[in-house]
Design an enzyme around this catalytic site. Sequence first.
Site, mmCIF file in Angstrom:
data_model
loop_
_atom_site.group_PDB
_atom_site.id
_atom_site.type_symbol
_atom_site.label_atom_id
_atom_site.label_comp_id
_atom_site.label_asym_id
_atom_site.label_seq_id
_atom_site.Cartn_x
_atom_site.Cartn_y
_atom_site.Cartn_z
ATOM 1 C CG ASP A 30 -3.957 2.229 -13.020
ATOM 2 O OD1 ASP A 30 -2.981 1.574 -12.620
ATOM 3 O OD2 ASP A 30 -4.009 2.726 -14.152
ATOM 4 C CB THR A 31 -1.276 2.932 -9.411
ATOM 5 O OG1 THR A 31 -0.833 2.633 -10.733
ATOM 6 C CG2 THR A 31 -0.106 2.897 -8.452
ATOM 7 C CB VAL A 32 -3.163 0.726 -4.336
ATOM 8 C CG1 VAL A 32 -4.320 -0.049 -4.941
ATOM 9 C CG2 VAL A 32 -1.947 -0.174 -4.159
ATOM 10 C CB SER A 90 -4.049 6.079 -9.017
ATOM 11 O OG SER A 90 -4.741 4.928 -9.485
#
Length: 380
Positions: A231-233, A289
């Site tokens: 997911d999100t970095v 994240s």
Amino acid sequence: MENPMNCAEEQPPPSPLANSWSHQQDSVSSKTEKPKAVGGFVLVHAGAGYHSESKAKEYKHVCKRACQRAVDRLRAGALAVEAVAAALVELEDSPFTNAGMGSNLNLSGEIECDASIMDGKSLHYGAVGAISGMKNPVLVANRLLSEAQKGKLSAGRIPPCFLVGRGAHDWAVTHGIPPCPSEKMATKFSLSAYKRNKRKMELAEKMDTGHNQTKKRRQSSENENGSGCLDTVGAIVVDQEGNVAAAVSSGGLAMKHPGRVGQAAHYGCGCWAENACNMNPYSTAVSTSGSPFLASEDRVLGGVIVLRCCRCAEAQPSQDIQAILVEFLWSHTTESMCVGYMSAQDSKAKTHISRLPPGAVPGQSLAIEGGVCRLMNGAE
């Protein structure tokens, strides 16, 4: 490095790196050279999720490059917000992360990204949601932040800080950020994942024998997909002046509905940064994240990196020595999380893939690790 601990254990977060992070130099009192006022620290993550052993080197390498990019900016005298944006660009450019290039594809087979950035000094924030055709969404978010800091537009109009979809894309182009064709942003990995997920959805619909069974199959499919995805970095930075900044970038959920805006873009949800003030002696930066805020989910899958720092009084009689104490940690409920960290006085970044203990259930267990860094800056 200490082993991660389960969330059921009542132990304080460890600081295993305290001894190795002391940056005081014995030769700071050289008569021939003035000490350089160069300092700062960066902590990055390549997304919470599952990091296969076969790609471990790639995950660590991209975190190392992101740290180096941010430190290069810090050494050049850049502020924290510039350094954190530089780190995110490196993370977005990697085909192994779910951000920028190689992001998850939506239901229509297109890439739509979310990103946000926050400056702890001014508390200004910039974000984009569901933006297509931009290789580095964080650069658009950062430009929104910097433009907002210039004040009102003509006729007293308030400048935007959060734009979505086509409006975000067009605004970026008019402000000199070059577009990138969407087809060039997809990678072999993201395209194969899209085709695989699409086949699963079509099969589930064909086997539909009842609403409840379909719902269970879809949930099972989502869990299977989630265990193999990232997911999100994100990144968090403190510069030599003690300013902090945070940023996040994400391609969002696989097979999401077109136009969906995830938590990475929302104010106070994807990231946060706030400098110390009279009421609070600590500066704080956070980057998240995963889905820790989705209360309707049976399992809470996500991760976070956090730092807080403050100026500390030194015992030396010299007034030319300033120190910033940085406490940092990462935590996740997913199977793993890859992180990297580096100070401006280090020769290279340290990287680590944190994993849940054997037998731990993702979404029901928690891993926490971290350390302490003392930044010693000589005032010119």
